[in-house]
Each structure stands twice: as structure tokens, then as C-alpha cells.
Motif scaffolding. Structure first.
Motif, PDB file in Angstrom:
ATOM      1  N   ASP A   1       6.958  83.211  31.270  1.00 17.34           N
ATOM      2  CA  ASP A   1       6.843  84.649  31.567  1.00 17.34           C
ATOM      3  C   ASP A   1       5.589  85.006  32.369  1.00 17.34           C
ATOM      4  O   ASP A   1       5.177  86.165  32.395  1.00 17.34           O
ATOM      5  N   VAL A   2       4.960  84.007  32.998  1.00 19.38           N
ATOM      6  CA  VAL A   2       3.852  84.321  33.897  1.00 19.38           C
ATOM      7  C   VAL A   2       4.428  84.663  35.279  1.00 19.38           C
ATOM      8  O   VAL A   2       4.031  85.635  35.908  1.00 19.38           O
ATOM      9  N   TYR A   3       5.396  83.831  35.704  1.00 21.16           N
ATOM     10  CA  TYR A   3       6.125  84.080  36.957  1.00 21.16           C
ATOM     11  C   TYR A   3       7.611  83.907  36.676  1.00 21.16           C
ATOM     12  O   TYR A   3       7.988  83.055  35.862  1.00 21.16           O
ATOM     13  N   LEU A   4       8.437  84.693  37.346  1.00 24.03           N
ATOM     14  CA  LEU A   4       9.880  84.483  37.206  1.00 24.03           C
ATOM     15  C   LEU A   4      10.298  83.188  37.892  1.00 24.03           C
ATOM     16  O   LEU A   4      11.187  82.491  37.422  1.00 24.03           O
ATOM     17  N   GLU A   5       9.648  82.893  39.027  1.00 20.90           N
ATOM     18  CA  GLU A   5       9.980  81.670  39.751  1.00 20.90           C
ATOM     19  C   GLU A   5       9.067  80.545  39.272  1.00 20.90           C
ATOM     20  O   GLU A   5       7.849  80.641  39.403  1.00 20.90           O
TER      21      GLU A   5
ATOM     22  N   TRP B   1       6.746  77.407  38.975  1.00 18.95           N
ATOM     23  CA  TRP B   1       5.940  76.562  39.873  1.00 18.95           C
ATOM     24  C   TRP B   1       4.765  76.033  39.071  1.00 18.95           C
ATOM     25  O   TRP B   1       4.354  76.652  38.086  1.00 18.95           O
TER      26      TRP B   1
ATOM     27  N   LEU C   1      16.541  81.946  47.966  1.00 12.17           N
ATOM     28  CA  LEU C   1      15.549  81.666  49.004  1.00 12.17           C
ATOM     29  C   LEU C   1      16.105  80.785  50.109  1.00 12.17           C
ATOM     30  O   LEU C   1      15.524  80.699  51.179  1.00 12.17           O
TER      31      LEU C   1
ATOM     32  N   LEU D   1       5.375  91.025  33.125  1.00  9.49           N
ATOM     33  CA  LEU D   1       6.381  90.067  32.667  1.00  9.49           C
ATOM     34  C   LEU D   1       5.917  89.396  31.371  1.00  9.49           C
ATOM     35  O   LEU D   1       6.695  89.230  30.432  1.00  9.49           O
TER      36      LEU D   1
ATOM     37  N   VAL E   1      -6.680  85.658  39.099  1.00  5.18           N
ATOM     38  CA  VAL E   1      -5.769  86.318  38.156  1.00  5.18           C
ATOM     39  C   VAL E   1      -4.388  85.647  38.136  1.00  5.18           C
ATOM     40  O   VAL E   1      -3.677  85.666  39.145  1.00  5.18           O
ATOM     41  N   PRO E   2      -3.990  85.073  36.988  1.00  5.94           N
ATOM     42  CA  PRO E   2      -2.632  84.520  36.917  1.00  5.94           C
ATOM     43  C   PRO E   2      -1.591  85.635  36.913  1.00  5.94           C
ATOM     44  O   PRO E   2      -1.856  86.729  36.426  1.00  5.94           O
ATOM     45  N   GLY E   3      -0.424  85.356  37.448  1.00  8.65           N
ATOM     46  CA  GLY E   3       0.660  86.338  37.469  1.00  8.65           C
ATOM     47  C   GLY E   3       0.919  86.890  38.859  1.00  8.65           C
ATOM     48  O   GLY E   3       1.960  87.495  39.086  1.00  8.65           O
ATOM     49  N   ILE E   4      -0.024  86.690  39.773  1.00  8.54           N
ATOM     50  CA  ILE E   4       0.226  87.106  41.156  1.00  8.54           C
ATOM     51  C   ILE E   4       0.292  85.882  42.048  1.00  8.54           C
ATOM     52  O   ILE E   4      -0.230  84.819  41.713  1.00  8.54           O
ATOM     53  N   LYS E   5       0.936  86.062  43.194  1.00  4.72           N
ATOM     54  CA  LYS E   5       0.922  85.035  44.229  1.00  4.72           C
ATOM     55  C   LYS E   5       0.142  85.601  45.407  1.00  4.72           C
ATOM     56  O   LYS E   5       0.186  86.813  45.653  1.00  4.72           O
TER      57      LYS E   5
ATOM     58  N   THR F   1       9.696  85.605  52.448  1.00  6.21           N
ATOM     59  CA  THR F   1       9.762  84.960  51.127  1.00  6.21           C
ATOM     60  C   THR F   1       9.154  85.872  50.059  1.00  6.21           C
ATOM     61  O   THR F   1       9.682  85.985  48.948  1.00  6.21           O
TER      62      THR F   1
ATOM     63  N   ARG G   1      11.608  88.730  49.330  1.00  4.53           N
ATOM     64  CA  ARG G   1      12.849  88.287  48.703  1.00  4.53           C
ATOM     65  C   ARG G   1      12.624  87.696  47.314  1.00  4.53           C
ATOM     66  O   ARG G   1      13.534  87.633  46.505  1.00  4.53           O
ATOM     67  N   GLY G   2      11.417  87.288  47.035  1.00  2.00           N
ATOM     68  CA  GLY G   2      11.106  86.665  45.747  1.00  2.00           C
ATOM     69  C   GLY G   2      11.106  87.664  44.606  1.00  2.00           C
ATOM     70  O   GLY G   2      11.396  88.851  44.782  1.00  2.00           O
ATOM     71  N   SER G   3      10.779  87.183  43.418  1.00  2.00           N
ATOM     72  CA  SER G   3      10.870  88.008  42.213  1.00  2.00           C
ATOM     73  C   SER G   3       9.517  88.374  41.629  1.00  2.00           C
ATOM     74  O   SER G   3       9.446  89.157  40.692  1.00  2.00           O
ATOM     75  N   ASP G   4       8.446  87.800  42.145  1.00  2.00           N
ATOM     76  CA  ASP G   4       7.131  87.988  41.531  1.00  2.00           C
ATOM     77  C   ASP G   4       6.217  88.843  42.415  1.00  2.00           C
ATOM     78  O   ASP G   4       6.436  88.934  43.621  1.00  2.00           O
TER      79      ASP G   4
ATOM     80  N   LEU H   1      12.641  81.103  56.393  1.00  2.00           N
ATOM     81  CA  LEU H   1      11.734  81.470  55.302  1.00  2.00           C
ATOM     82  C   LEU H   1      10.760  80.323  55.108  1.00  2.00           C
ATOM     83  O   LEU H   1      11.107  79.164  55.330  1.00  2.00           O
TER      84      LEU H   1
ATOM     85  N   ARG I   1      -2.333  80.965  46.001  1.00  5.49           N
ATOM     86  CA  ARG I   1      -1.674  80.933  44.702  1.00  5.49           C
ATOM     87  C   ARG I   1      -0.183  80.962  44.970  1.00  5.49           C
ATOM     88  O   ARG I   1       0.303  82.029  45.359  1.00  5.49           O
ATOM     89  N   PRO I   2       0.543  79.882  44.889  1.00  3.27           N
ATOM     90  CA  PRO I   2       0.110  78.524  44.533  1.00  3.27           C
ATOM     91  C   PRO I   2      -0.745  77.897  45.639  1.00  3.27           C
ATOM     92  O   PRO I   2      -0.574  78.214  46.819  1.00  3.27           O
TER      93      PRO I   2
END
Lengths: 395, 329
Positions: free
Chosen positions: A358-362, A364, A394, B105, B143-147, B163, B166-169, B192, B242-243
């Protein structure tokens, strides 16, 4: 259909105490003496309020037993607000609130066992033990949290309303049909986020109702010590072109009747509204608050207006509620909460794998995706996690 | 054979947004001056005309309010793109973007995702002074939880932004005012670019140069200069922090035995310090010298041209760092 006698007006001494806590009271809307609400519906509200009261009493007990950690803010005294407001809107209307959120979760229909298990930090909790007391979420009941930072939920409330309207009008090409309810405490009135949210709601014609649960105190600070125009909060809304209302939040029938009217108008006109909901919390701000900033006499005045006692007396005076029936109601909620505590005690703590879900939906790196809590039919077994795979989308 | 299509960075960003908006009605753009003004930096030029005021939304200067509003809308299932005129202004929206978007989330136990993209200019724009020159990746990558995506060229900008949308985060997408007019090849057909995949943009054997965003260009300049001096550099564009694709850097360093990390944010607790730390850990026996780092100077961003130039990473500083990291050559 039965018309109940009106609430007994407050004694003059009580009016003075009200004026001391909230400032002048002349804006208070007249009590809705004649509302055609089926008796069975009112009895349901009485049961809902009793459930919240019983639940919160058990919370305090569990906190003393150290089963609940962190901060814990109980809703005792304010039950009529959550119950009356949720009754006045539809289930599909989104709700968001602050950290004193157990009452809203229960009023919205969350089974108390999921709420209690969340506070116990167990996998069975509504957020699998990752949110805690201040962060109750219930997707299927359209409860968008539980937010711990004062005022943070007010722009979110604007966003919920924005999305409702956008989905109906822009995506589905039909008239806007939902309203969002955003609860906040009187302390949130002094946060910048609140003012930005009101400006945006007014500017963009968002169907959101800001309900200020005005219990007279932001933690230990009396409202007039921290907020200008405390005696007339609706003038703040007027500055943003938003209609304001004052409601007696200690009377669930009044809350329902007034909020129904406001919600209907909000739905029809897609204009925001602001409500100064006068209420009182009987307990401290949190479990560690000795309440030295107010007098016993003041508390007694509001205890005499207890929303549960008030509705109970009205139903009894109308011959609609027998002693046995009320006792059975009390027993039923006691049993329900007791079962919830037992269920929470039995629920295991979250497995350590939950740390990285639950940190990211995708998925990795160390992050394993997301899975629904048991409340929503998710599995509590990490081996069975339903990760959401977006690779296909994707590609 | 026709010449390869070249477009500006800002056009690549607009193409990414417009294509995703045509594809998915849940996507809309909001921010200061994005609609009637056509964007403060003309990134959204023409979008109001195509998509109308319901989907291209001018907001007041109210970052905390509209950032929070976008997050609330994302919780309901919309996919907002929020333009910050400058990421420096995101600091007044710190609570929604750091406390709400990345944690929703988790705190809801998987119930509410938050598919929202915040994008805008990051880093020194040129004599804007300290308050307008933030490199927010130094703060936000913690901060974890963001890209976080930080593209260096139009091709990557378009592929990564598509990307992101279209992604979910939740994604923080960091552009640079200094690069919006840069031209580069962007094909007509859709593509993409996945997050967490670095690009080796220049192969070499003596030293690995790892960077992202605008300083990638300084690395290429430095590599040219060093080539004349007989040092062969491998330049890696991380593209997202991130990543962070540590693997590609590690594989390169095992070959070159030397590494310089170039990061425009301040050195203390930065993506650059994280990457250097990870390279040290994974290449402990491969390195001939410690991992060198080139950052902005550890001071507020100055206004005067000469001071600002001296403050930022540049090719000269990178050349010096590579010479030091490869002292044994």
C-alpha cells in the motif's frame, strides 16, 4: 407519521453559558419543531447515537488498558452531528472529516469491529492497522478519511465535490447529482487551507457543505481566544460568497431537518454551503486532557442538553418509546460493541509483509503493490494479496 | 526519407498531456494561468481551445488549496494534472503534496489511491533569487509514496509524462525553465517510457557520470572536454530519482571503477548522496577512489550572474571531479 413535541427550550442560565461559549446566539435557526420524520427513523438515529456513545466509552477503557496507542479523540457529546448529517445526505455522497472521526465512520455504516480493530493496530482494522484512530477510511461507505492535520481535509472536500460534478457533467454528460460533506472543527477555521478551500468552492461552484463542528474549543483554547468573529462564524463564509447557517448540533432532529434543506439546495444549485454547527464535547480534546480550561458548571449545562437524552425524552413523551424498548436498544449496542472488542482482540497484528504494501499501487523495488482490507472483502493472508497490475495498461 | 521530427521540450510536454486527455476523460489540467493565458511558460498553449474550460482550469494563486483539491478529486477516481508555475511555489502546498498524496493509500490500508501528477519548473531559472530557484528533489525524494521524474530532453519528457498520467500513483514531474525551448527528436507515433530505467546516453570506459535533468547536459559537455584529455566517460541519465535505477549505474561503475554523481540540489541528504552511498555499497571492491559529487553550492541561490554560475554545477566542476576520481589514470 407522528409529529413530536418541540425540544424544551434552554433555561435562561443555560442561554448565558451558551453565549459565553459561542458568543451571541441570535443567528441560531429556530428549532425544527415540526418535521415529518417517521418514528422508526428517529429510533434508528437514537440507536446510532447510542452505538457511538457506547463505542467511545469502550475506546476510553481500551486506551486506559493500553490496547489503543497514540492519540485518541472521542466524540462523546457530538453524536447528533454525525448521525443527523449523514442521515440528511445520500449514501453515494462522499464524506471527509478530521481526526475526531470514529462517530462519522459508525454513522456512515462501518461495522464497529473494523473501527475498533483499527485502533488496536490489527490486520482486521479498516486500514489494516496502518491508519489508527485519526485515519478512518471506508471506501464502500464513501468515507474519505479521517485526517490528522487540522484543516487538511478542507481542500480535499472541495476536490471530492469537484470530482462529483466533473464525473456527472463532463464525463457522463448529465446534471451534477451529488454533494460532498466536509466536517471540520472550529480550530480549523484559522488554517490557511480552510480559507483557500472556501475560496475555491465559491469560485468554482462546488457542491460541498462545510460543517464546522463548533464545540467551543480548539484543544484548550476557547474559540474567541483564537478566532475572530467567533460569535458570527457565518460572516467568514459570506466573505467567500457562500451561504452560512447556524444549527443546534445537540438536537439530532434539528440537525437532520436543517441539513436536509441545505443539502437539497446544494444538490440543486451546485453551490457550496457553510454550517456553524453548535455542539459540545463532553470529554477532553484527547485522552490526556484534564479540561482545566473550563468549568464543571459549564459542562453540566451542556450535559443537560445531551442529544441522546433529548431524543429519548421526546420519543418517550410522545408515547413512542417504552422503557423496555430503550433498555433493549442499550443492550443491543452494548453487545455489538463488546463483540467488536472481542473480534479486535482476536484479530492478529498486521503481518510484517504489510510494512511494504500500500505504498504504491504499482509494485517496484521493495514495494509489493496493494490489497484491500478484510472489511472490503480483501484477504488478511499476505500470500493472497491482490496486487493491481498496471503493466497491461502501460504497454 | 524524411528528417526526424524535432520539437521543443514544452511541445513534448503538451503533446503528452493532450494525447492522454484525448484518451481518457478523467484527465484534466489545472494550475495558475494554464488556460486563458496559455500557460506562464506556454506549455499548455492551445489546450483551452481544444479541451474547453471544464478540463483546462485556471486556478487562483492558491497552491495549498488547488493541490489539495486535486488530491481529493484523485481519491474519487479522477486523474488531475496540476501545473506548479514553479516547484518553488509547491512549498506552500507542502501539507497536501507530502502529507496527503503520498500517504493516502497507506493510511487507508489500500482503499484510496491517488493518481495525480504535479508538474512544473524546478531549479534555478536564471537570476530569480533564492526563493524561486528551489531544486525540490533534494527535499521531496526523501518521501516514500511518491514517484519523481526529472527528464533531460523532449523525448524522455513526453514518454515519462505519459507514463506518469497513465499510472496509478502520485508523481512529481520536475521540468526546467532553462530547457523548455530545447529541441529534440520526438517521434509521431505513441511511446511510453517506464519509470526506474536509466539511459546510458554516452558509452565510456574510465569514469561513470550519473545525473538527471538539466545537469545531464553539463555532463555531456564535460565528457567532450575529458575526451580531449584522454579520459573516456560513460554518461548515465537516471531519468527518475524515485524509483532510482541504481543497477545501471552499478553495472557501469564495475566497468569504469570511477564514479561522479552530478545533482543540482544541495548536497546534504540529497538524491545524489543516496546514489553515491548505494554505489559505495555495491561497488566497494570495484572503485579506485570514493564516489565524487558535484552539487549546487551549499548556500541560498544568489542573484548576481557570476555568483549564480559559480553556485550551479557546471562542466568545469565536473571535469575537476572526474580528474580527481580518476587520479590513477
Amino acid at each position: 407519521m407522528t409529529t413530536l413535541p418541540p425540544s424544551v427550550p434552554s433555561a435562561p442560565a443555560a442561554t448565558e453559558v451558551h453565549a459565553k461559549v459561542f458568543g451571541a446566539t441570535e443567528h441560531l435557526a429556530p428549532a425544527a419543531a415540526k418535521v415529518d420524520v417517521p418514528v422508526e427513523r428517529m429510533k434508528q438515529w437514537l440507536r446510532d447515537m447510542l452505538l457511538i456513545r457506547e463505542f467511545e466509552v469502550r475506546c476510553m477503557q481500551a486506551y486506559q488498558e493500553k490496547k489503543i496507542g497514540g492519540f485518541c479523540h472521542v466524540y462523546i457529546g457530538q453524536e447528533a452531528v454525525a448521525v443527523g448529517c449523514t442521515a440528511a445526505v445520500e449514501h453515494r455522497d462522499p464524506i471527509v472529516t478530521a481526526y475526531r472521526d470514529h462517530g462519522h465512520a459508525l454513522a456512515r455504516g462501518m461495522d464497529p469491529k473494523y473501527c475498533m480493530a483499527e485502533m488496536f493496530g490489527r490486520i482486521g482494522g479498516c486500514a489494516k492497522g496502518k491508519g489508527g484512530s485519526m485515519h478512518m477510511f471506508d471506501r464502500d461507505n464513501n468515507l474519505f478519511g479521517g485526517h490528522g492535520i487540522v484543516g487538511a481535509q478542507t481542500p480535499l472536500g472541495a476536490g471530492l465535490a469537484f470530482a462529483c460534478k466533473y464525473m456527472d457533467e463532463v464525463i457522463d454528460g448529465k446534471p451534477s447529482s451529488r454533494v460532498a460533506l466536509c466536517f471540520l472543527g472550529d480550530g480549523a477555521l484559522n488554517q490557511g487551507a480552510f480559507h483557500e478551500a472556501l475560496n475555491l468552492a465559491g469560485l468554482f461552484d462546488l457542491p460541498v457543505i462545510y460543517v464546522v463542528e463548533n464545540n467551543g474549543y480548539s484543544m484548550g483554547t476557547a474559540i474567541a481566544r483564537g478566532t475572530t468573529m467567533a460569535h458570527s462564524l457565518v460572516t467568514k463564509a459570506a466573505g467567500y460568497g457562500i451561504d452560512g447557517y447556524v444549527i443546534d448540533g445537540m438536537d439530532v432532529v434539528d440537525v437532520y431537518a436543517e441539513m436536509k434543506r441545505i443539502a437539497d439546495r446544494c444538490r440543486a444549485t451546485s453551490r457550496p454551503a457553510f454550517v456553524d454547527m453548535r455542539t459540545y464535547r463532553y470529554k477532553g480534546h484527547s485522552m490526556s486532557d484534564p479540561r482545566k480550561y473550563r468549568t464543571k458548571e459549564e459542562e453540566e449545562v451542556f450535559e443537560a442538553e445531551d442529544p441522546i437524552g433529548k431524543l429519548q425524552r421526546r420519543l418517550q413523551a410522545a408515547g413512542q418509546l417504552g422503557d423496555d424498548e430503550f433498555k433493549a436498544m442499550q443492550k443491543a449496542v452494548r453487545d455489538q460493541v463488546r463483540e467488536g472488542v472481542a473480534w479486535s482482540d482476536a484479530s492478529p497484528p498486521p503481518p510484517l509483509e504489510e510494512l511494504f504494501t500500500d505504498v504504491y499501487l504499482e509494485p517496484w523495488g521493495p514495494y509489493t503493490g496493494s490489497a484491500q482490507p478484510a472489511m472490503n472483502g480483501g484477504t488478511v493472508n499476505p500470500a493472497g494479496f491482490k496486487t493491481i497490475d498496471t503493466k497491461e495498461e502501460l504497454s | 526519407m524524411t528528417a526526424l521530427r524535432e520539437i521543443e521540450f514544452r511541445d513534448a510536454l503538451r503533446e503528452a498531456m493532450s494525447e492522454e486527455m484525448r484518451r481518457d476523460k478523467r484527465v484534466m489540467l489545472m494550475g495558475e494561468e494554464v488556460a486563458q493565458y496559455n500557460g506562464a511558460y506556454k506549455v499548455s498553449r492551445g489546450m483551452l481551445e481544444e479541451f474547453g474550460p471544464r478540463r483546462i482550469i485556471d486556478t487562483p494563486i492558491s497552491e495549498s488549496g488547488f493541490a489539495g483539491m486535486a488530491i481529493g478529486a484523485a481519491m474519487m477516481g479522477l486523474k488531475p494534472v496540476v501545473e506548479f508555475m514553479s516547484w518553488s511555489f509547491s512549498l506552500v502546498a507542502a501539507d497536501p503534496i507530502l502529507n496527503n498524496a503520498p500517504k493516502m493509500l497507506y493510511m487507508s490500508g489500500g482503499q484510496f489511491g491517488c493518481s495525480v501528477v504535479f508538474r512544473g519548473n524546478d531549479g534555478a531559472g536564471g537570476q530569480l533569487g533564492s526563493t524561486h530557484s528551489w531544486c525540490v528533489e533534494g527535499l521531496y525524494s526523501n518521501v516514500p509514496g511518491i514517484k519523481i521524474a526529472i527528464p533531460s530532453n523532449p523525448y524522455d519528457a513526453k514518454g515519462l509524462l505519459k507514463t506518469s498520467i497513465r499510472g496509478s500513483d502520485p508523481v512529481f514531474f520536475l521540468e526546467s525553465e532553462r530547457m523548455l525551448g530545447n529541441k529534440g527528436h520526438v517521434p509521431e507515433e505513441e511511446y511510453l517510457i517506464p519509470f526506474g530505467q536509466a539511459a546510458v546516453i554516452h558509452e565510456g570506459t574510465d569514469c561513470t557520470l550519473a545525473s538527471w535533468g538539466r545537469p545531464v547536459h553539463f555532463c555531456m559537455e564535460a565528457a567532450e572536454e575529458l575526451k580531449k584529455q584522454g579520459i573516456s566517460c560513460e554518461v548515465i541519465d537516471l531519468r527518475t530519482v524515485r524509483p532510482l535505477d541504481v543497477g545501471t549505474v552499478v553495472r557501469s561503475v564495475r566497468k569504469t571503477s570511477a564514479c561522479v554523481v552530478v545533482d543540482q540540489s544541495w548536497s546534504f541528504g540529497s538524491p545524489g548522496s543516496e546514489l553515491a552511498s548505494q554505489v559505495h555499497r555495491h561497488c566497494f571492491d570495484d572503485l579506485d577512489n570514493y564516489v565524487h559529487r558535484v552539487h549546487s553550492a551549499d548556500v541560498p541561490t544568489p542573484y548576481a550572474t557570476n555568483l549564480e554560475q559559480e553556485y550551479l554545477p557546471n562542466a568545469r566542476k565536473i571535469v575537476e571531479a572526474v580528474r580527481s576520481a580518476t587520479y590513477n589514470l
